[in-house]
Enzyme design. Sequence first.
Site, PDB file in Angstrom:
ATOM      1  N   ARG A 553       5.479  -1.289  10.070  1.00  0.00           N
ATOM      2  CA  ARG A 553       4.972   0.056  10.058  1.00  0.00           C
ATOM      3  C   ARG A 553       4.764   0.217  11.955  1.00  0.00           C
ATOM      4  NH1 ARG A 553       3.278   3.935   6.118  1.00  0.00           N
ATOM      5  NH2 ARG A 553       2.089   4.928   7.839  1.00  0.00           N
ATOM      6  N   LYS A 558       0.837  -3.172  16.939  1.00  0.00           N
ATOM      7  CA  LYS A 558       1.834  -3.869  16.624  1.00  0.00           C
ATOM      8  C   LYS A 558       2.836  -4.182  18.065  1.00  0.00           C
ATOM      9  CE  LYS A 558       1.808  -2.842  11.834  1.00  0.00           C
ATOM     10  NZ  LYS A 558       1.578  -4.078  10.988  1.00  0.00           N
ATOM     11  N   THR A 660       3.363  -9.874   6.969  1.00  0.00           N
ATOM     12  CA  THR A 660       4.347 -10.564   6.071  1.00  0.00           C
ATOM     13  C   THR A 660       5.600 -10.550   6.441  1.00  0.00           C
ATOM     14  OG1 THR A 660       3.884  -8.496   4.794  1.00  0.00           O
ATOM     15  CG2 THR A 660       2.740 -10.392   4.131  1.00  0.00           C
TER      16      THR A 660
HETATM   17  C1  26Q Z   1      -7.224   4.499   3.867  1.00  0.00           C
HETATM   18  C2  26Q Z   1      -8.244   5.564   3.796  1.00  0.00           C
HETATM   19  C3  26Q Z   1      -7.390   6.821   3.518  1.00  0.00           C
HETATM   20  C4  26Q Z   1      -6.192   6.610   3.624  1.00  0.00           C
HETATM   21  C5  26Q Z   1      -5.238   5.752   3.558  1.00  0.00           C
HETATM   22  C6  26Q Z   1      -5.921   4.426   3.790  1.00  0.00           C
HETATM   23  C7  26Q Z   1      -5.141   3.190   4.124  1.00  0.00           C
HETATM   24  C8  26Q Z   1      -3.937   2.961   3.271  1.00  0.00           C
HETATM   25  C9  26Q Z   1      -3.163   1.855   3.583  1.00  0.00           C
HETATM   26  C10 26Q Z   1      -5.363   2.237   4.964  1.00  0.00           C
HETATM   27  C11 26Q Z   1      -4.876   1.025   4.966  1.00  0.00           C
HETATM   28  C12 26Q Z   1      -3.588   0.988   4.438  1.00  0.00           C
HETATM   29  C13 26Q Z   1      -2.692  -0.317   4.445  1.00  0.00           C
HETATM   30  C14 26Q Z   1      -3.049  -1.290   5.137  1.00  0.00           C
HETATM   31  C15 26Q Z   1      -2.234  -2.557   5.451  1.00  0.00           C
HETATM   32  O1  26Q Z   1      -1.029  -2.342   4.999  1.00  0.00           O
HETATM   33  N1  26Q Z   1      -2.701  -3.640   5.702  1.00  0.00           N
HETATM   34  C16 26Q Z   1      -1.729  -4.983   6.164  1.00  0.00           C
HETATM   35  O2  26Q Z   1      -1.943  -5.653   4.940  1.00  0.00           O
HETATM   36  C17 26Q Z   1      -1.239  -6.747   5.092  1.00  0.00           C
HETATM   37  C18 26Q Z   1      -1.097  -7.508   3.599  1.00  0.00           C
HETATM   38  O3  26Q Z   1      -2.465  -8.290   3.579  1.00  0.00           O
HETATM   39  C19 26Q Z   1      -1.475  -7.619   6.253  1.00  0.00           C
HETATM   40  O4  26Q Z   1      -0.257  -8.453   6.228  1.00  0.00           O
HETATM   41  C20 26Q Z   1      -1.144  -6.644   7.424  1.00  0.00           C
HETATM   42  O5  26Q Z   1      -1.514  -7.486   8.575  1.00  0.00           O
HETATM   43  C21 26Q Z   1      -2.041  -5.658   7.322  1.00  0.00           C
HETATM   44  O6  26Q Z   1      -2.051  -4.802   8.753  1.00  0.00           O
END
Ligand code: 26Q
Length: 815
Positions: A553, A558, A660
């Site tokens: 992303r 990053k 990952t």
């Molecule tokens: C929250 C509130 C409202 C709308 C969307 C969200 C939302 C959605 C997706 C907040 C966060 C995410 C995703 C986060 C994410 O992908 N984090 C990643 O998780 C991976 C697996 O553990 C890690 O390897 C990454 O470092 C981390 O960034």
Amino acid sequence: MCGQLWERDYMASLFNDTQDFIQQYRQGCESYYARSFEDLTDTQRLYVLSALIAKKAKALQADQDPQQKEVFYFSLEFLTGPLLDNYLLNFGIRDLVENGCKELGVDLDDLIKLEVDPGLGNGGLGRLAACFMDSCAALGIAGNGCGMRYHYGLFRQAIKDGRQVELMDNWLEHGFPWETRCIAESVIVQFGGQVVRHEENGRFWFTQEGGDLVRAVPYDVPLVGFGGKTVNNLRLWSAEPAEENFNLAAFNNGNYAEAMRFRSDVEAISQILYPNDSGEHGRLLRLKQEYLFVCAGLHSILRGFEKKHGCDWDKLSDFVAIHTNDTHPALCGPELMRILVDEKNVEFDCAFEIVRNTLSYTNHTVMPEALECWPISLFRSLLPRTYMFIEEIDRRFHDTFPRDKHNWHDLLSQTAMLWDGCVRMASVSVIFSHSVNGVSELHTQILKDTTLHGFYELYPDRFNNKTNGISHRRFLGNANPAYSALITKTIGNGWLSDASELAKLSVYENDPSFLEDFEAAKLNDKQRLARYIKEQTGVSLDPHMIFDVQVKRFHAYKRQLLNVLKIMDVYNRLLDGKGFTMHPTAFIFSGKAAQSYVFAKEVIRLINSVADVINNDERVNQIIKVAFVPNFAVSNAQLIYPAAEISEQISWAGSEASGTSNMKLMMNGAWTLGTYDGANIEIAKRVGDSNIKIFGLREQDVVNLRQPGAYWAWDMYNNDRIRLGRIIDQLTDGTLNRLSGGFESIRDELLTNNDHDLVLADFYAYVQAWEELTRSYTNRHVWNHGAVHNSACSGYFTSDRTIREYANDIWHISC
Ligand code: 26Q
């Protein structure tokens, strides 16, 4: 208990032989489309083949032992990727099906390429959930997914004039052969209304009256484990109007618009996936999504439990573990309490004990500003009864707070669920769980020291680390047939079920003939990617160039920006003609930015503008090329990882929870060029300093530089007008204007905003590390040795290992 792999020969029970497969496939064509195989389009042929495998998979689901403890993994995102190729591998019938297809006159690979890639997740967190489901099934754990069936997945990304353009992802257009709609198991979910108190004979209870009723309908997708023995279930919920609540009066009066409005308001709940990072916090529809899948998922679990074990709710945690993927399913705690107390007549304190023993929580972010919060007024009006359980537990939390601690007020302000007019979901997640984990060693340490420090002081025993992992079967087995075949030829196929066997490759790290074969496989994978990139973007890459890859992303932390500034510097130095030389290199990027994340989208535009200048400059374009692969998704990721030689993992230290893609690239034999951040540190520990390139500020350096007055980005600019200063000037002096204009906002971020992400601070260390690494590429033995060493050390990063740890330490399932 975990099942035994290969206990029965399922291959034989799926199809007796190729002819049997062909016969069943032909029959399937007749029953789905009333046409013969020959008269179908390839898309229809793929549909029938997938539906045939799905049917077999579902038939095997019935085999599970009812006494086995079940895990329910609650996640708003499951980024499964295409399923067919993976399931053929897991069932051990890939060759049989390939041969059958050949006899029928089609190439299985051509069908596989047509499969839809459901975008039901944003990135790392969603893909992790899918890898975990794969590993649960492979290990014989009864691990079921509980999520949301979004009508539209994450937007599809196109690039126009260098800019990201978002298109709708209508992934259900041709139907989804893997799912089954289970209307009989739908759940009515209530939003809004009032709580009414009742009292009789000294006993009192509450009901929620009025509001809107929504029908949550489950769609089930089978999850086939490696070896084909265990088939688990991914249950995705869709929102439909409950008949009871359809506006009949309006309908009967001919006011169809009004009657339909309710329908579309309800359907909106499962219409779209929210993109992260986009200021979407606080949107009512998001909270509705969170509640809908939690409430429906819990009811479905309790129904199953009741059928098997009756109403012995004290035993819930003996047979059920509920895991919450980040705070998005945080409502599981208060909602499970509500159901137990209001619907199952369990006493309040007992209910709290049951809930805590059943629930566990994984955090995926270190940034305090990213933690989910909801305004109390909005929360309470949507979920009035569930809110009361948060309020009461919060009251007890305050009441029993250890005020003898000198810092008790600080602690309370960090940990309370209700604070500053908000419901803090991370606090809800911790308080209702028995286990809290981070996703890499560093991340877990940061949670203890900062993000969740208050909780760590109160409940140190709840905290544990579970370093992430990836499905090595998908990201090496399926994604990289050339290298997989070489591995299997060399060490046998045991690595598919036990990734630690990849360590056997270390014996061949110095074997010239093995290294030659490795290089040939890599070249094959680079040619395959070069063809794809040519087709998608028109950019031709010479497969003999170094493939230097950053795919993830787009986010400021990053630091894709750091990478592109390096490319501009290299370009300048090549043009200066002062004797700078390098091995020809292709810089490959891919990834999406959230629609409303303006800065991240500008970085995408910058990469494409730099690509446009460099790729069209005859003076350098034999030496460097830049390619941006549009629409990063699981399916094209599987083409990119195998072809990579350098893995760019350059987030500022202390920002990436784990990462990952670092693991996927390492496993496919890429060298990591990275900071001491997230799981990079653990990769470094495993491969040793001489097989990785680490550079830049450490976590503590970052903390120090963040102190007021400690870092002044303008100095970086003023002290070096020749290289760094020149690049910053080029952002706005017209050098890059040809596609769609200059980059004032990026220059502002770097200088006026004092370079929040320390891009300039790490610049020289990064460029130097990159130069050293690419220089070593010319020594083919050293390079290939290191590349193979990386994949030999990657077994630890299989999600099988991660899931075993979750099972033993958190879910209490011995494995
Ligand atoms: C929250 C509130 C409202 C709308 C969307 C969200 C939302 C959605 C997706 C907040 C966060 C995410 C995703 C986060 C994410 O992908 N984090 C990643 O998780 C991976 C697996 O553990 C890690 O390897 C990454 O470092 C981390 O960034």
